[in-house]
Enzyme design. Structure first.
Site, PDB file in Angstrom:
ATOM      1  N   HIS A   3       0.828  -1.206   0.000  1.00 15.65           N
ATOM      2  CA  HIS A   3       0.000   0.000   0.000  1.00 15.65           C
ATOM      3  C   HIS A   3       0.866   1.261   0.000  1.00 15.65           C
ATOM      4  O   HIS A   3       0.550   2.239  -0.669  1.00 15.65           O
ATOM      5  CB  HIS A   3      -0.918   0.005   1.231  1.00 15.65           C
ATOM      6  CG  HIS A   3      -2.062  -0.950   1.125  1.00 15.65           C
ATOM      7  ND1 HIS A   3      -3.374  -0.536   1.025  1.00 15.65           N
ATOM      8  CD2 HIS A   3      -2.107  -2.299   1.073  1.00 15.65           C
ATOM      9  CE1 HIS A   3      -4.164  -1.592   0.928  1.00 15.65           C
ATOM     10  NE2 HIS A   3      -3.412  -2.674   0.967  1.00 15.65           N
ATOM     11  N   ASP A 100      -5.931   6.003   2.278  1.00 15.72           N
ATOM     12  CA  ASP A 100      -5.840   4.629   1.838  1.00 15.72           C
ATOM     13  C   ASP A 100      -7.095   3.874   2.274  1.00 15.72           C
ATOM     14  O   ASP A 100      -7.781   4.273   3.227  1.00 15.72           O
ATOM     15  CB  ASP A 100      -4.587   3.987   2.443  1.00 15.72           C
ATOM     16  CG  ASP A 100      -4.434   2.517   2.078  1.00 15.72           C
ATOM     17  OD1 ASP A 100      -4.022   2.245   0.950  1.00 15.72           O
ATOM     18  OD2 ASP A 100      -4.746   1.656   2.926  1.00 15.72           O
TER      19      ASP A 100
END
Length: 481
Positions: A3, A100
């Site tokens: 990520h 995110d």
């Protein structure tokens, strides 16, 4: 890392191509690589900054046996006060907050400060579609048909999700965690936009559904921006000028320079994927029996936990010698054709090297995209999370990968089958030339998408213009600078 890497690349692209000042808030972890990755980015004219939020303790809040996703969600939740304080301390108020997937709760912080709020999906549009659809799912139908009868989960306008590929969160619709992911889907739809690490030509059907008011666009009210591929660029500096000759990066790249074109298969299971001792033995024997050149990134075996190296401190000095968990004599017998690398390798540079002709991958989306942009076909070896969905997409929809008959997480993949897959992708290139041709088509399509006239460049430009418009309004009101 799967990520963080695309988040950093997104920040770099906003700075380089759209003249946007970026601050990346990094949730601290025990992983030194995560922190060094973001702080190593050049601070171009003070436009790129990184702030590390203090490490939050979650040991008393989550069961040690909880899933990796649950642990990350709790960690991100505990980091919200630190994020709020960090934004308050900034000299100038930001214009937008991009969060995110695991940090969806931070959208409430954006509302507190009056910021534009965007969701960033480090995975693909098919993954996004599952969560957008979650609030509209009939729990009883999901239980009766998907869980009990193992029928595919239907997604309007998209490829259905087979039971064996389904995300763990969707297998427990009557538990609180499902209500939580449904709330994530609703928050996404209420954002100012959803940024996805994919591109229009890679997932036209799914992106079309997310934008169609008669399909998933009926649920997803936020605009969806395909802005990928976001991947690390290979380090163009000469290895010998950057590090000592003993550095593993130098050894790997020097070895690759001596190999024929497309002759090496790269084997890696991401930043934390692990294999059992038996499966590691089968993989080792398959590589030896295939007689193909290889680079294999190896971690000590872990039983019954395919994500056993995530969120843990890896001490290579105490992990034991490679000989301790590889077949006796393997390193000696394969010394002329392979490299076995402990724990880490410079993946972006390896996949970009002309000697590499295949990638045996866990199918994490970051690794998948890095392989696609280099035109490298894959052997799909999914371990957890959405990797099973990714493997199905790669083999059945996109057409750039082969896979084993059974999921590696469900049964032992034998040395004979792995050898067959390796030789299929590395030796029988004429018989399976279509997969290599398709990989090169996608490589050039990715380059086109991020060019100045490409679809992804234009999508990110729209986001930058929206932020600029908001900033101008703030300046007019005397609230920002």
């Amino acid at each position: 890392m799967g990520h963080l890497i695309p988040v950093v690349e997104l920040g770099k692209r906003l700075v380089a191509h759209h003249d946007v000042q970026v601050t990346v808030f990094v949730v601290a972890s025990h992983d030194d690589a995560s922190n060094s990755n973001v702080h190593a980015v050049p601070n171009n004219n003070n436009l790129f900054n990184a702030v590390t939020l203090p490490l939050a303790s979650i040991s008393s809040l989550v069961n040690p046996d909880a899933s990796l996703g649950e642990k990350i969600l709790v960690l991100m939740h505990k980091s919200l006060p630190a994020l709020r304080s960090a934004i308050s301390a900034m000299k100038f108020r930001p214009t937008a907050l991009i969060v995110d997937f695991f940090g969806t709760e931070a959208m409430d912080v954006a509302d507190e400060f009056g910021l534009l709020k965007y969701m960033f999906i480090a995975s693909n549009a098919w993954f996004l579609a599952c969560f957008i659809h979650a609030p509209a799912i009939d729990k009883k139908l999901l239980t009766d048909e998907h869980f009990n009868l193992e029928k595919p989960m239907e997604l309007p306008g998209c490829m259905p999700v087979r039971f064996q590929d389904s995300l763990e969160l969707f297998l427990h619709p009557n538990e609180p965690i499902f209500d939580f992911i449904s709330s994530i889907g609703m928050k996404m739809s209420l954002s100012d936009g959803i940024l996805v690490n994919t591109w229009d030509d890679l997932e036209p059907k799914t992106l079309g559904s997310l934008r169609d008011d008669n399909l998933l666009g009926r649920v997803c009210k936020a605009p969806v921006y395909a802005i990928g591929p976001l991947v690390r660029s290979p380090d163009v500096a000469s290895p010998s000028t950057k590090t000592s000759p003993s550095d593993s990066r130098v050894i790997i790249l020097d070895w690759l320079n001596e190999q024929p074109s497309q002759s090496v298969i790269y084997v890696s299971f991401g930043s934390g994927g692990t294999l059992s001792a038996k499966q590691m033995t089968e993989l080792a024997w398959s590589l030896e029996l295939s007689q193909q050149r290889f680079i294999w990134v190896v971690r000590p075996p872990v039983e019954n936990d395919v994500s056993g190296s995530y969120l843990t401190v890896v001490d290579n000095n105490s992990a034991g010698k490679l000989e301790d968990y590889l077949p006796h004599g393997f390193l000696t017998r394969t010394d002329k054709v392979g490299l076995v690398v402990p724990a880490w390798a410079p993946q972006a540079e390896i996949l970009a090297h002309p000697s590499v002709g295949g990638f045996l991958s866990h199918c994490g989306w970051n690794s998948t995209v890095e392989s696609i942009v280099n035109g490298v076909p894959m052997i799909a070896w999914p371990l957890h999370a959405e990797q099973k969905m990714n493997a199905t997409m790669l083999t059945e929809e996109i057409g750039v990968a082969f896979r084993s008959k059974e999921l590696p997480t469900e049964s032992l993949v034998t040395r004979q089958e792995i050898e067959m897959l390796v030789r299929k992708i590395m030796v029988d290139k004429e018989g399976h030339s279509s997969i290599r041709v398709r990989a090169m088509e996608l490589k050039y399509g990715a380059q086109k998408a991020t060019s100045n006239s490409g679809s992804s460049y234009k999508s990110l430009s729209q986001v930058a213009k929206q932020c600029e418009k908001s900033l101008q309004e703030l300046v007019t009101l005397g609230q920002g600078a």
